[in-house]
Design a protein around this motif. Structure first.
Motif, PDB file in Angstrom:
ATOM      1  N   PHE A 452       0.830  -1.204   0.000  1.00  0.00           N
ATOM      2  CA  PHE A 452       0.000   0.000   0.000  1.00  0.00           C
ATOM      3  C   PHE A 452       0.865   1.255   0.000  1.00  0.00           C
ATOM      4  CE2 PHE A 452      -3.459  -2.753   1.901  1.00  0.00           C
ATOM      5  CZ  PHE A 452      -4.246  -2.716   0.766  1.00  0.00           C
ATOM      6  N   ASP A 453       1.990   1.219   0.691  1.00  0.00           N
ATOM      7  CA  ASP A 453       2.906   2.347   0.666  1.00  0.00           C
ATOM      8  C   ASP A 453       3.368   2.608  -0.771  1.00  0.00           C
ATOM      9  OD1 ASP A 453       4.604   4.392   1.394  1.00  0.00           O
ATOM     10  OD2 ASP A 453       6.108   3.096   2.320  1.00  0.00           O
ATOM     11  N   GLU A 454       3.722   1.544  -1.465  1.00  0.00           N
ATOM     12  CA  GLU A 454       4.249   1.686  -2.816  1.00  0.00           C
ATOM     13  C   GLU A 454       3.154   1.989  -3.841  1.00  0.00           C
ATOM     14  OE1 GLU A 454       6.557  -1.807  -3.501  1.00  0.00           O
ATOM     15  OE2 GLU A 454       8.046  -1.263  -1.993  1.00  0.00           O
ATOM     16  N   SER A 455       1.901   1.907  -3.426  1.00  0.00           N
ATOM     17  CA  SER A 455       0.799   2.220  -4.343  1.00  0.00           C
ATOM     18  C   SER A 455       0.540   3.715  -4.452  1.00  0.00           C
ATOM     19  CB  SER A 455      -0.487   1.529  -3.862  1.00  0.00           C
ATOM     20  OG  SER A 455      -1.082   2.240  -2.772  1.00  0.00           O
ATOM     21  N   ARG A 456       1.151   4.503  -3.595  1.00  0.00           N
ATOM     22  CA  ARG A 456       0.814   5.928  -3.540  1.00  0.00           C
ATOM     23  C   ARG A 456       1.116   6.610  -4.869  1.00  0.00           C
ATOM     24  NH1 ARG A 456       3.891   8.639  -0.787  1.00  0.00           N
ATOM     25  NH2 ARG A 456       5.459   7.057  -0.306  1.00  0.00           N
ATOM     26  N   GLY A 457       0.176   7.455  -5.296  1.00  0.00           N
ATOM     27  CA  GLY A 457       0.324   8.182  -6.543  1.00  0.00           C
ATOM     28  C   GLY A 457       0.792   9.602  -6.307  1.00  0.00           C
ATOM     29  N   PRO A 458       0.727  10.444  -7.336  1.00  0.00           N
ATOM     30  CA  PRO A 458       1.190  11.838  -7.213  1.00  0.00           C
ATOM     31  C   PRO A 458       0.481  12.611  -6.111  1.00  0.00           C
ATOM     32  CG  PRO A 458       0.858  11.252  -9.523  1.00  0.00           C
ATOM     33  CD  PRO A 458       0.315  10.120  -8.710  1.00  0.00           C
ATOM     34  N   GLU A 496      13.291  -0.438  11.613  1.00  0.00           N
ATOM     35  CA  GLU A 496      13.786  -0.064  10.285  1.00  0.00           C
ATOM     36  C   GLU A 496      12.660  -0.079   9.251  1.00  0.00           C
ATOM     37  OE1 GLU A 496      17.026  -1.659   6.953  1.00  0.00           O
ATOM     38  OE2 GLU A 496      16.951  -2.562   8.957  1.00  0.00           O
ATOM     39  N   PHE A 497      11.819  -1.106   9.303  1.00  0.00           N
ATOM     40  CA  PHE A 497      10.704  -1.201   8.366  1.00  0.00           C
ATOM     41  C   PHE A 497       9.723  -0.059   8.577  1.00  0.00           C
ATOM     42  CE2 PHE A 497       6.395  -2.724   7.364  1.00  0.00           C
ATOM     43  CZ  PHE A 497       6.562  -3.065   6.034  1.00  0.00           C
ATOM     44  N   VAL A 498       9.389   0.242   9.818  1.00  0.00           N
ATOM     45  CA  VAL A 498       8.430   1.311  10.096  1.00  0.00           C
ATOM     46  C   VAL A 498       9.013   2.661   9.694  1.00  0.00           C
ATOM     47  CG1 VAL A 498       7.071   2.454  11.873  1.00  0.00           C
ATOM     48  CG2 VAL A 498       7.393  -0.027  11.955  1.00  0.00           C
ATOM     49  N   ARG A 499      10.283   2.875   9.983  1.00  0.00           N
ATOM     50  CA  ARG A 499      10.913   4.149   9.611  1.00  0.00           C
ATOM     51  C   ARG A 499      10.820   4.390   8.095  1.00  0.00           C
ATOM     52  NH1 ARG A 499      14.458   6.929  12.632  1.00  0.00           N
ATOM     53  NH2 ARG A 499      14.933   5.082  13.886  1.00  0.00           N
ATOM     54  N   ALA A 500      10.949   3.312   7.326  1.00  0.00           N
ATOM     55  CA  ALA A 500      10.878   3.439   5.870  1.00  0.00           C
ATOM     56  C   ALA A 500       9.482   3.814   5.393  1.00  0.00           C
ATOM     57  CB  ALA A 500      11.325   2.134   5.214  1.00  0.00           C
ATOM     58  N   ARG A 501       8.475   3.619   6.223  1.00  0.00           N
ATOM     59  CA  ARG A 501       7.097   3.969   5.858  1.00  0.00           C
ATOM     60  C   ARG A 501       6.754   5.413   6.198  1.00  0.00           C
ATOM     61  NH1 ARG A 501       8.397  -0.366   4.637  1.00  0.00           N
ATOM     62  NH2 ARG A 501       8.654   0.845   2.737  1.00  0.00           N
ATOM     63  N   MET A 502       7.572   6.068   7.001  1.00  0.00           N
ATOM     64  CA  MET A 502       7.213   7.395   7.492  1.00  0.00           C
ATOM     65  C   MET A 502       7.092   8.450   6.389  1.00  0.00           C
ATOM     66  SD  MET A 502       6.440   6.883  10.528  1.00  0.00           S
ATOM     67  CE  MET A 502       6.109   8.590  10.950  1.00  0.00           C
ATOM     68  N   PRO A 503       7.914   8.449   5.340  1.00  0.00           N
ATOM     69  CA  PRO A 503       7.664   9.419   4.258  1.00  0.00           C
ATOM     70  C   PRO A 503       6.265   9.262   3.660  1.00  0.00           C
ATOM     71  CG  PRO A 503       9.870   8.521   4.051  1.00  0.00           C
ATOM     72  CD  PRO A 503       9.186   7.721   5.127  1.00  0.00           C
ATOM     73  N   ALA A 507       3.216  11.986   3.603  1.00  0.00           N
ATOM     74  CA  ALA A 507       2.614  12.397   2.333  1.00  0.00           C
ATOM     75  C   ALA A 507       1.094  12.331   2.399  1.00  0.00           C
ATOM     76  CB  ALA A 507       3.137  11.512   1.203  1.00  0.00           C
ATOM     77  N   VAL A 508       0.564  11.274   3.003  1.00  0.00           N
ATOM     78  CA  VAL A 508      -0.887  11.151   3.143  1.00  0.00           C
ATOM     79  C   VAL A 508      -1.440  12.303   3.972  1.00  0.00           C
ATOM     80  CG1 VAL A 508      -2.747   9.773   4.152  1.00  0.00           C
ATOM     81  CG2 VAL A 508      -0.942   8.654   2.814  1.00  0.00           C
ATOM     82  N   LEU A 509      -0.793  12.580   5.099  1.00  0.00           N
ATOM     83  CA  LEU A 509      -1.285  13.645   5.974  1.00  0.00           C
ATOM     84  C   LEU A 509      -1.209  15.011   5.304  1.00  0.00           C
ATOM     85  CD1 LEU A 509       0.148  12.556   9.432  1.00  0.00           C
ATOM     86  CD2 LEU A 509      -2.174  12.274   8.554  1.00  0.00           C
ATOM     87  N   GLU A 510      -0.155  15.237   4.501  1.00  0.00           N
ATOM     88  CA  GLU A 510      -0.040  16.518   3.808  1.00  0.00           C
ATOM     89  C   GLU A 510      -1.203  16.738   2.844  1.00  0.00           C
ATOM     90  OE1 GLU A 510       1.894  19.140   4.182  1.00  0.00           O
ATOM     91  OE2 GLU A 510       2.840  18.162   5.890  1.00  0.00           O
ATOM     92  N   THR A 511      -1.617  15.674   2.166  1.00  0.00           N
ATOM     93  CA  THR A 511      -2.734  15.794   1.237  1.00  0.00           C
ATOM     94  C   THR A 511      -4.006  16.197   1.988  1.00  0.00           C
ATOM     95  OG1 THR A 511      -1.795  14.166  -0.271  1.00  0.00           O
ATOM     96  CG2 THR A 511      -4.172  14.553  -0.427  1.00  0.00           C
ATOM     97  N   PHE A 512      -4.261  15.549   3.106  1.00  0.00           N
ATOM     98  CA  PHE A 512      -5.448  15.897   3.893  1.00  0.00           C
ATOM     99  C   PHE A 512      -5.318  17.306   4.488  1.00  0.00           C
ATOM    100  CE2 PHE A 512      -6.404  11.467   3.489  1.00  0.00           C
ATOM    101  CZ  PHE A 512      -7.771  11.359   3.677  1.00  0.00           C
TER     102      PHE A 512
END
Length: 777
Positions: A452-458, A496-503, A507-512
């Motif tokens: 789902f992280d990698e599904s993010r679009g523009p 390490e895995f969770v840290r990689a998801r933080m960007p 990004a999701v929160l910025e859109t909202f």
């Protein structure tokens, strides 16, 4: 003796940092294609490599394909794949192979559907292709290929979003191709080099490879089911033919049941039509295998359904155990015999349901059905979590919910196996939480979070369902994905895995945040703002969720901001945490407060009210509202998870028990899995309805992580009127065991924590420290 073992690897098998920068990641193997198969129509192609070994040989083989492959070694199927992903994350499987000296044949049967009208939505595709890369001295041997005849593919029709169904005509089929037999083999044509994603610097317009992350799916042979109805029919199309006891042929039933148990065969005379309704007695996902002899040009149609219907034009099912007077409305595969003995027919993808309808139409020869075997498939869970609650209904419900989770877990989670077979964020969050409660195996949850992280679009939002060839955006699901990241961070120790998801979280929160207006209210985010299947809500959206300002979505945003703030604090970003909390505090929730009703409204006009708004307000930290209001929209199966979460926060466990009859009646309705929604339910298997298992552990027994990484535990039991409850929850470091009983209004029993884990028990306003090992209360 051949030995073939699937292995999971983490690193690129062909690293070469000496290559020029633009060639980094290139493998010493090419993607291949059949010269005459270019994607204009569906096709099945076999690829073979012949090995003449002068001594016992060991090697590693990496296999992938677009779209699906089946791998055979000397005629024996040893693997399937590739694990579902997308073009930028295309998985390959690795096999360790040990062969004795002599001649051996490796064959990959590759199926490509491609056409959008009949393809599986969850199956991404670029073009028909195959990849077979060797390690161990066999790299330069050529692959040959052959387009296979006898296959046709038809629309899945009612099972929207799933893959095409298979028609196999035996007279045109290339029998023995899995052993490398037959004429017509020719050199496979190279498309271009494969690229491993770990080294790549310039992505080609093809597939970026990643090693498979999941174990092989189950494939367990079952001789299942009983024949409940046999009748003569006028034609293959039986959709308008009701099942009536008056049409039943009882003298033929025993023969079919012997066939289904593997104890006999059935012969259908020439120029005869027979219809058989088989009740599997359980809900199955399985690869069907049908062995036929003789009966040239006879047709065997094997269709599947979750239930029979009361009317062919409606989706009303009523009690699933009942078939009398109902109609079979399903979809499946068709096999046409070529008259030879012992022909094994099987589709390339699994089928699913509880009921199977077999319709046989013979021509001028009798047909013998020698064997019907169902190879049950699904994710290979080992459920070790268990609980016992001293209340009726929970035991029966547990087996139903666990079965639903199994049936919805494959190379990805699925919303439902019969219809769409896609991984949706909202469904998956609840499936993942239930998984955490039942098993230590977190590979499927981890893949879900990452995909789902990698599904993010523009826009920064995650796609609502992924992988998927048809992008869809449900904005609230992007917020649930952040909750999934938070869940993973709490239940598993993998910083390490969770840290990689933080960007992605940011990004999701910025859109909202960009849609918060000057009145400090979140406006509608473009997309399908689905919340729940409330009957009065159009398309599952509450008032003003589509184009206005929704109280539910504003509270959902606040709830998510606070979860994200906790993540930022945990990963050393206190400024970002403070920003999230500040924005959460600025949202003007007072605009939705109705003083007269003492509730938060769904809309600014305060004309619509729901449990959903109150749930998110409570989970976001508000304590003004309540859950006992009448005359409001109630949560259905899916969103009731959040009602249970809010009830736990308020210490009102009775609300959980009040809603559980919805699940307890499933068995009475003849169901073996949890459903999508209250009756009439479209889907009979929807694992988002398995979430009460999670609440048995995390809400009633009260076992939850107290810190990130589950390094400590907080146990807050809420037994309500239960006299006793016990359970075992699989923690990454061992088992957490609790055994509680209420005596004279006091909690008694014991708690046992794994080595190295400490925590606290909270009950009746008192906190008691917990140490590793067993302790009495």
């Amino acid at each position: 003796m051949n030995q073939i073992t699937r292995v999971l690897i983490r690193d690129d098998p062909f690293p070469d940092a000496t290559q020029v920068i633009h060639c980094r990641g290139a493998w010493p193997a090419n993607w291949l294609e059949h010269p005459a198969v270019r994607g204009a129509e569906p096709a099945v192609v076999a690829y073979r490599r012949i090995l003449n070994l002068d001594r016992p040989t060991k090697f590693r083989l990496h296999i992938s394909a677009d779209e699906r492959y089946e791998l055979f070694v000397d005629g024996e199927r040893v693997g399937r794949g590739p694990e579902r992903g997308d073009r930028h994350c295309w998985f390959y499987e690795s096999y360790d192979v040990s062969l004795p000296s002599g001649r051996h044949v490796i064959v990959a049967r590759v199926t490509w559907i491609g056409a959008d009208a009949i393809s599986a939505h969850a199956q991404v595709s670029v073009r028909p292709s195959f990849l077979g890369a060797f390690e161990g001295g066999l790299e330069n041997l050529p692959w040959e290929c052959k387009k296979l005849g006898g296959y046709a593919f038809i629309s899945p029709e009612m099972t929207w979003g799933t893959s095409a169904k298979t028609v196999i005509t035996g007279a045109a089929f290339d029998w023995g191709h899995e052993r490398g037999e037959g004429d017509g083999w020719q050199p496979a044509r190279a498309i271009g080099p494969a690229f491993g994603g770990q080294e790549i610097t310039m992505a080609p317009d093809r597939w970026v490879l990643r090693p498979a992350t999941l174990p092989a799916m189950l494939e367990v042979p079952r001789c299942a089911g009983i024949a409940r109805h046999v009748q003569a029919v006028p034609a293959l199309d039986t959709s308008a033919v009701p099942v009536r006891a008056s049409d039943h042929l009882p003298a033929e039933v025993d023969g079919w049941n012997r066939l289904l148990t593997g104890q006999g065969a059935v012969t259908i005379p020439a120029r005869t039509l027979r219809r058989v309704i088989i009740d599997l007695g359980e809900y199955y996902c399985a690869y069907p295998q049908v062995t036929l002899s003789d009966g040239k040009d006879a047709t065997v149609r094997m269709w599947w359904a979750e239930s029979l219907f009361t009317d062919p034009k409606t989706r009303v099912k009523d009690n699933r155990d009942e078939i009398e007077g109902k109609f079979f409305w399903g979809i499946g595969d068709t096999f046409v015999a070529d008259g030879a003995p012992h022909r094994v027919f099987e589709p390339f993808w699994w089928e699913v349901g509880r009921y199977v309808e077999i319709v046989v139409a013979t021509a001028d020869e009798p047909l013998t059905i020698e064997k019907i075997v169902l190879a049950e498939t699904g994710y290979p869970y080992e459920f070790t979590g268990r609980f016992e609650l001293a209340a009726p209904g929970w035991g029966e419900f547990t087996s139903i919910a666990e079965r639903a989770l199994r049936m919805c877990s494959h190379e990805t989670y699925m919303d439902c196996p019969y219809y769409e077979q896609m991984m949706y964020v909202g469904d998956t969050r609840l499936e993942v939480l239930t998984t955490y409660a039942l098993t230590r195996d977190d590979r499927l949850p981890r893949k879900a979070v990452q995909m789902f992280d990698e599904s993010r679009g523009p826009s920064g939002l995650t796609q609502a369902r992924y992988p998927c060839r048809w992008p869809q955006f449900i904005p609230p699901f992007s917020l649930y994905w952040i909750a999934m990241v938070h869940d993973y961070a709490m239940w598993r120790d993998d910083a390490e895995f969770v840290r990689a998801r933080m960007p992605g979280v940011r990004a999701v929160l910025e859109t909202f945040a960009s849609l918060v207006n000057r009145d400090n209210l979140l406006g509608a985010v473009q997309g399908w703002n689905f919340v729940d299947w409330v009957p009065a809500w159009k398309d599952g959206m509450p008032a003003d969720a589509d184009h206005g300002i929704s109280g539910i979505l504003n509270w959902h945003f606040i709830y998510t901001l606070k979860l994200a703030a906790e993540l930022e604090d945990a990963f050393g970003e206190p400024e970002l945490a403070a920003r999230n909390r500040r924005l959460a505090g600025q949202i003007n929730t007072a605009a939705f407060w109705d003083e007269r009703r003492g509730l938060y409204a769904d809309d600014l006009a305060k004309q619509n009210f729901s449990e959903h708004a109150q749930c998110f307000a409570i989970l976001a930290g508000d304590r003004r509202t309540r859950l006992d209001a009448t005359g409001v929209a109630q949560t259905t199966i899916y969103f009731t998870h959040y009602l249970f979460e809010a009830s736990r926060v308020l210490g009102q466990i009775e609300r959980v028990f009040e809603r559980m009859p919805l699940w307890f009646e499933l068995k009475r309705l003849g169901l073996y899995t949890t459903v999508e929604a209250p009756e009439p339910s479209r889907s009979d298997c929807h694992a988002w309805g398995a979430h009460p298992i999670f609440h048995a552990f995390a809400t009633i027994l009260g076992i939850r992580p107290a810190s990130f990484g589950f390094k400590s535990v907080r146990i807050t039991p809420q037994l309500g009127s239960l006299p006793s409850a016990r359970g075992v929850l699989p923690h990454p470091c061992g088992d957490i065991r609790v055994d509680f009983a209420m005596r004279d209004g006091k909690l008694t029993g014991s708690v046992e924590l794994p080595a190295g884990i400490t925590g606290e028990l909270i009950h009746d306003g008192q906190t008691r420290p917990l140490r590793a090992g067993k302790q009495q209360l």
